[in-house]
Each structure stands twice: as C-alpha cells, then as structure tokens.
Design an enzyme around this catalytic site. Structure first.
Site, short mmCIF file in Angstrom:
data_model
loop_
_atom_site.label_atom_id
_atom_site.label_comp_id
_atom_site.label_asym_id
_atom_site.label_seq_id
_atom_site.Cartn_x
_atom_site.Cartn_y
_atom_site.Cartn_z
N ASP A 61 -27.29 9.33 62.47
CA ASP A 61 -27.60 8.69 63.74
C ASP A 61 -27.97 9.75 64.77
OD1 ASP A 61 -27.97 6.48 65.32
OD2 ASP A 61 -25.89 6.38 65.98
N HIS A 116 -30.14 6.60 77.86
CA HIS A 116 -28.75 6.34 77.43
C HIS A 116 -27.91 7.61 77.51
CE1 HIS A 116 -25.34 4.98 75.02
NE2 HIS A 116 -25.50 6.06 74.27
N GLU A 165 -24.63 -0.79 70.43
CA GLU A 165 -25.68 0.19 70.73
C GLU A 165 -26.97 -0.33 70.10
OE1 GLU A 165 -24.45 4.23 69.82
OE2 GLU A 165 -23.25 4.27 71.66
N GLU A 180 -30.46 0.07 68.77
CA GLU A 180 -31.23 1.20 68.22
C GLU A 180 -32.34 0.70 67.30
OE1 GLU A 180 -29.04 4.48 66.63
OE2 GLU A 180 -27.24 4.06 67.82
N ASP A 204 -25.34 -0.27 66.43
CA ASP A 204 -24.34 0.73 66.08
C ASP A 204 -23.06 0.42 66.86
OD1 ASP A 204 -23.10 3.09 65.27
OD2 ASP A 204 -24.04 4.29 66.85
N ARG A 219 -15.24 2.25 72.02
CA ARG A 219 -15.25 3.33 73.03
C ARG A 219 -13.89 3.96 73.24
NH1 ARG A 219 -20.51 4.31 72.92
NH2 ARG A 219 -21.74 2.50 73.45
N GLN A 221 -13.12 6.16 70.30
CA GLN A 221 -14.02 7.33 70.39
C GLN A 221 -13.53 8.36 71.41
OE1 GLN A 221 -18.09 6.13 70.99
NE2 GLN A 221 -18.88 8.21 71.15
N LYS A 274 -16.98 4.49 64.90
CA LYS A 274 -18.28 4.01 64.43
C LYS A 274 -18.26 3.57 62.97
CE LYS A 274 -20.80 5.87 68.00
NZ LYS A 274 -21.88 5.23 68.75
N THR A 285 -22.04 -1.05 60.92
CA THR A 285 -23.33 -0.84 61.58
C THR A 285 -24.24 -1.95 61.04
OG1 THR A 285 -22.94 1.54 61.56
CG2 THR A 285 -25.20 0.82 61.96
N GLU A 344 -22.93 1.15 79.59
CA GLU A 344 -23.85 1.59 80.64
C GLU A 344 -24.00 0.55 81.75
OE1 GLU A 344 -27.63 3.55 78.97
OE2 GLU A 344 -26.57 2.77 77.22
#
Lengths: 430, 430
Positions: free
Chosen positions: A133, A140, A209, A211, A243, A247, A250, A263, A267, A376
């Site tokens: 990835d 971002h 996420e 992508e 993805d 948080r 993480q 993660k 996915t 975000e």
C-alpha cells in the site's frame, strides 16, 4: 460503440469497459474467469471451450488461461494479449459485430455463457502474492499530517522525493460485499495519561480509506528493477479499494515500524479488474506538487499525464437507513502514478509477480466533503451529519460503506462497480 | 538414539532432528519434499511411492502431500500428523528399527531415495502467502533505540505491551546460498543538511539481522482469532533467517509507514524446517522484561518457558578470505514467543494460511560481540576487526555471511544448517 446486448446507459460496464473477474454461481460451481458487460457476466471458460475465441488466432494456444480459478495466468500473458482479447470481446458484442455467429446469433451460447450479474458470486480475481500500500494521495497525507504534526511539518521530508509505501496483508483482501468484523485490539483509553497503559477493546475509531489499486501482470526477476518507461506494461488493471483502518489501534502500535493490526483485518476491493487500456482515454495530469523536475531519474516519466480522470464517491448507509454521500473526489488527486510506484518498489531489485497488488494511498481533494477518509472530515471530533439525522465521527456497527468510481460519460462509462462492506460488531472472545 | 546410517556427531541433522525441506537434483528434476539426516536428504516422494510409509497407517490417505512442490499440504495436515511422521522416520532410521525391511535392509530404496546433500538443490520450502516480521528481540530494540533516541527513550511505550511487527515482502524470501545484490536506492548523502535532498546510490550501510522465523501450518478463518493456548499448534516449525537491511535507505524512507525498500530486496532463510516438536526438549525461559504479569490476557501464556535454548552465531568471510566469527548469542533473547506473535497477529481476526512466515526480530545479547546486527556492534562508526586484518563498519561486496543455530549436544544436535548469502555489487542501471 453500440451493442446488440441491451446495456443500461448508466452501467459502469459499458462496451467501452470489458473488465475481467472471477465468478461462480449455483450452476457454475467452480471459479471461472469472466468479463462484465451491462447486467451480465460472460463466462470465459464456457465461451472459450465453445469456440468463442475462434476468430482470434493469437489466443488459441493460451485458451487454458480461461480454465483457471484466478486471472494470474491470463495476466501473465502480458499487455498486448490483454488488449487483443478485450478488443475482440468488444467486437463480438458490437451491434455491427463482424462475427455474429459467435454470440449475437448464437442463442444457445448466450444462454450458457451470459449470466445475469445478480446470479453470480464474485471472488478475489487474482491470487495475491504480495500486497503493497502506497501513500501517494498528497492531500490525504497533508490532511493527516496536519492533524498529527501541525501544518508546518505535515509532510515528512521524503514525501516529495519518493512514493512512500509499506507492505500490507494479502490474506485478508476480500471482494465487495464481504461483511467486516470490527477488530479488537490494544488501544489507549487515555492517550495523555502517564505511563501509557493500553486496554483491550473493540476498535472505537473505525475508518475507511478510498483508494485505487493496481494488479501486476508480468513479473520481473529478483535483482532486475523495472525501468520507469516499461513499468506501465507490467500493470494488468485497476480496482477500487477500501483500506479499512482502525485509527485507535494504529495510533498505539505504529511506532517505529508502521501500521500492522490497524489494517490487517480486512481490505475490500471491487471484483472486476478494469484493464489499464480501458482507462487510457481518461489519462490526465495528476497532482504536481512541484516535484516533476526534481525527481530522481528512475522516477521521471516521459508524460506529465500520469493520472486518470475517474470520479469517485463515498456513501454511508446506516443499518436499515438510506444512503448519504459523504464525499466526492477524483482519482487524479495522486502525486505519484502506478508506474512510479512500481519503478520505486523494484529499484532495489525486489521481484514482482502476477497478482501482486499495489494500493495508491487514500485519495482526497482539498475542499470540504472531498476526503477519502472519515478522519479527515471529522478530525476525530466534528461529526458528519447523515441524511437520516444521525451523526458519525467514525463508523458504527451496521453501517454499510460503498465506494464508487466512474470514468467517461453516459452510455460509455468505464466504471468499477460497487466496493461495499458492512460493519459487523466486534467478535466476542471465548 | 543411534542410527544405522553413519551420521557425523557434529551434524545439525542428527536423528533427533528430522527437518523437512524441498529439494531437486540433477536426477530429481521436479521439486519434492525431503527430510535431512546427516549428510543425506531422504526423497519423500520416492520413499512414499515405494511403500516407505507402509508401517504408518495414519498417513496412508495423505501420501499425495509428498508429491507436492512445497510443504504447504503436509503442513496443513496439522501438528499431530507432523509428529507421527517425524517419529516414524526416526524409527525407520534407528539402529534398532522395528522396520528394517523399509530402508535399513533395502539397498535399492536407499540408492534411489537417499541423496547426498551435496548433490541436491534446496528450494524455499513453502509457498509463502504473507511474511510478517516482528521485533521481539528486546536487546536489539533497545540497542538500536539508544542509537536513534538515546537510552531514556530507547524503547517505544508500546514495546512491553505487544509484539511490534510489520508486514514484510514474501516474494524475495530466498534460501541459503542465494547471492544478494547490494540494493540501489535513495539515501541522504548528508543527513544533517537542510533541506534534505536525497541522492541515488548503491546502499552504503548494508547490514544483516539474525532472526528465527516460524512457518505457519494450519489456517484460521478471517474474523476468528487464534487463542494464545492454541497458537503453538498452528506453527509448523522454525528456520533461521537473515533479514538483510539497507540502513541508509531505511533511515530516509521509513517515516511514517515503516521500512520498505530497505528490506524488500532479499530475506534469506535456511531451507530445512525444524519441526516445533523437535525443539520441545530445548524449551527455556526467554527474556522477561518485567512484563509477564502485566500483559493483556490474550497474550498471556500458561508456561514461562516460552523460548528455545539455541546457540546462534554469525560469521563473515571476505572474498577469498577466511571466516571470522563476529557474534555469538542465543535464541532465548526474545521478549515474545511465536505463539504470542500469532495470537497478536490474529486478535483483529486476521487470517493466517499454511506457509505464512513470522520473523522473530533481530536476536542480540547484552554483551560485546553478541549482537545480531552489524549496526549494533559498530554504531555505524567503530569498525569490527576481521581475522584477516580488514575492518567492517557495514558489509562490503564479496562478503559472505553465514548464520548458524544449534540446539542440543554432540551426537544429537538439532540444528538449522547454514544460512548463507554473499553480497554482489549493486546492479548497474541501463
């Protein structure tokens, strides 16, 4: 291009697309390659064994690739073959097809090989050897950097010199429609307490996420980098990818080696691989970031138009509720292209194999409601309002998330279909 | 246990070991499973098809696993089967074998199935789906942390709460004896200059990392964590591993997502998988780090003896020169066990598959000349003296590195064999 097959003008799978996937159904019990067109899948195993490719001599010695449970063998044939096969299938489906006997006027083969999409199950289209990835979504990276380090140090010093990437988990890549368990893990209930002592908890900051991701077609030998001007020919095609990101897990785990459990639980990708040639008409200039002339030569591309103009959107549907579009953006919001990612990945001599998957990194715009992650938009504190009046700071159990991507225009869309996942409650441990 | 086969008392492959691998030879042109014993490999494909397993009824319905080019199918049969097969092969080779007709008195099968190790080529023993590298070597993490952040902040706050790990690159895992090209990449010629502008260069700080690694045998379903008390039964066996590391590439690229190109060019493993049961007699207490009672329950093991007493050493041989032992340490220098790594890896629901590889992280002691990386010994500036009078701060082209690991004692060693790699000059780009 018109087809003799009725194709809705809003279908992502117009005659201009012809994406490849792996399907099964109640009748087709083993996994077989297929293409999607309109509301149908064309079973390529049946099509090939029934003489469907008889007017394409170049593929005759390779027909066994259509009897495989993954697209790896087809992908490994290389881009010129993918191109021939896609153009041939377009010719077969064209209203003015030069080969009406193949399918247009062949009711029995239509019945056997053309399956309604609603009747088929999609599978991960390739056996993924390694999944990498990247982090090429400049906006971002900047937005998240601001949240963690403030605007002056938002981007790390390496960001505008190389496509930052990390190895991801291949085993948990699933296709659209697979439900996702909220992961359990270690989180800091109070990140500011001293000493830092984690607690065990279901993730409370579950995010998406948005992508794009590229499947690799052809391999390079260990020790032989792929030069930038050959890199695009090593790419089979693209899918949309979510993805999923925990948080809070993480934030606690990621020093010093990067995201791991945050993660690895899932996915999600769209099951239909849109060939790189199908996207060629939508080539456009990506983000520049002022780096084009300062890149080291191994990353320098001949053409500036190294991105794709693909409209992207994100929709959340609460359990039993109605969908709210929370974000609209465009795939051109990338600072690096897939060929640059591949050239960087292999510059050390790292070997790529057919089926390797490269994620772009999260794609965000700069305006409100154009971000590819919830973090975000909310900063972890300012809720998004959904149309039913409920609010989200992160995902809740029962939420269904759909990503969509479409290039082109009505009647000739080149789209990816839905990339959907619904959040199940965390697993209760015994 | 004595064998009718002559086995050198210093062989890592005594009758107490019986490690599994994949071989080919001038005569055996396709890859087949084998075990190593003394100076021989026993071709299990020939052995099985010639009735070698006739006295082991439990394996009769599974003999096809010995006709595979990897050990994945055998591993997937599970630990009780591995144990039976290993014990049966030990019985076949014992001086007082109850089955002399199988091999001891069967000269023609000996001739066909017992191949001198010097005649066989070893291959990566399993198809590796995903490779994960942990960081469980407490002393290594501390030593490197001191170099980068000083002694007060050497370990990150999460270190004593979870086994830190990251996803690695599976495609470039190679077996002992594979030459390694020095990688090219982006490095900072002057890390203190402002602004930071990288240059393109062959890696100048090429290092080793001495690790153990575990192959996973049996899978868990996506969404179903492996409980800590069942985790060991998901492990097939161990190999030695050299996680080659480009320190200068790593220093520039690794923020914020971790090492990538610094590691993806090659990882070398020993080709013979030492079964977890073969290591059982060498179980011992690992590093405690004061964490045993404070770990979250999903990581808490019943027994304190969760490491293995395996003597490890590292040798460097300059081109055309003689070997110098630069380091001696022990595999018990780990803060977390493989079952703990597996339990942590899957706590989110991440699915593991047969052939997945888990690296331990670099194994270092606390005394001089007990470190598992060169960086820890030299700090990047104080050279190691080799016996030929030359000096090393990092590896030079032509250097051959050998890792070795042995448990037990003369006559009944359970060892891994050599983990060797020779450094070739960086590839010249066209």
């Amino acid at each position: 291009m018109a087809s003799w097959l009725q194709i809705s003008k809003n279908s992502p799978f117009s005659l201009a697309n012809i994406p490849f996937g792996i399907i099964s159904s109640a009748k087709v019990t083993s996994r077989v390659p297929a293409i999607a067109i309109g509301d149908y899948a064309l079973n390529l195993s049946v099509f090939a064994s029934s003489g469907g490719f008889s007017q394409l001599p170049a593929i005759q010695s390779h027909l066994s690739v259509f009897n495989q449970p993954t697209l790896n063998a087809f992908a490994a044939l290389g881009r010129p073959v993918h191109r021939q096969v896609r153009e041939y299938i377009q010719a077969v489906f064209r209203a003015d097809t030069p080969f009406p006997q193949i399918l247009k006027d062949n009711a029995s083969l239509q019945k056997e090989a053309l399956l309604p999409l609603s009747d088929v199950t999609n599978h991960v289209p390739m056996q993924i050897g390694d999944y990498t990835d990247f982090y090429a979504g400049l906006n971002h990276a900047y937005n998240v950097g601001v949240l963690f380090r403030g605007p002056d140090n938002a981007l790390q010093p390496n960001y505008k010199h190389l496509p930052v990437g990390y190895h991801g988990r291949a085993s948990s890549v699933v296709t659209s429609g697979t439900a996702i368990h909220r992961p359990n893990g270690q989180v800091l209930a109070n990140p500011n307490a001293t000493p830092k002592v984690p607690s065990f908890s279901p993730c409370k900051r579950l995010d998406i996420e948005l992508e794009l991701a590229a499947f690799v077609s052809t391999s390079n030998e260990l020790g032989k980098p792929v030069p930038i001007d050959q890199a695009e020919d090593h790419i089979f095609g693209l899918v949309l990818m979510n993805d999923w990101s925990a948080r809070d897990i993480q934030a606690w785990e990621y020093v010093p080696l990067g995201p791991f459990n945050a993660k690895n639980f899932a996915t999600t990708i769209t099951p239909w691989v849109v060939l790189i040639d199908a996207l060629e008409p939508f080539r456009t200039t990506g983000l520049d970031g002022g780096i084009r002339d300062s890149l080291l030569p191994y990353l320098r591309e001949k053409q500036a138009a190294n991105a794709y103009d693909i409209a992207l959107d994100v929709e959340i549907t609460p359990k039993g509720g109605k969908p709210t579009h929370i974000s609209k953006t465009n795939a051109k919001n990338l600072l690096y292209s897939f060929p640059q990612m591949l050239a960087h990945h292999t510059i050390t001599g790292c070997n790529m194999n057919p089926g390797d998957l490269l994620g772009s990194g999260t794609i965000s715009g700069t305006e409100p409601k154009t971000q590819g992650s919830i973090l975000e938009q909310t900063g972890g504190k300012n809720p998004i309002k959904l149309d039913d009046g409920s609010e989200r700071i992160f995902l809740e159990d029962g939420d269904s998330v759909v990503l969509r991507g479409m290039a082109g225009k009505e009647g000739s869309y080149v789209g990816f279909g839905d990339c959907e996942g619904t959040i199940l409650p965390a697993i209760k441990l015994e």
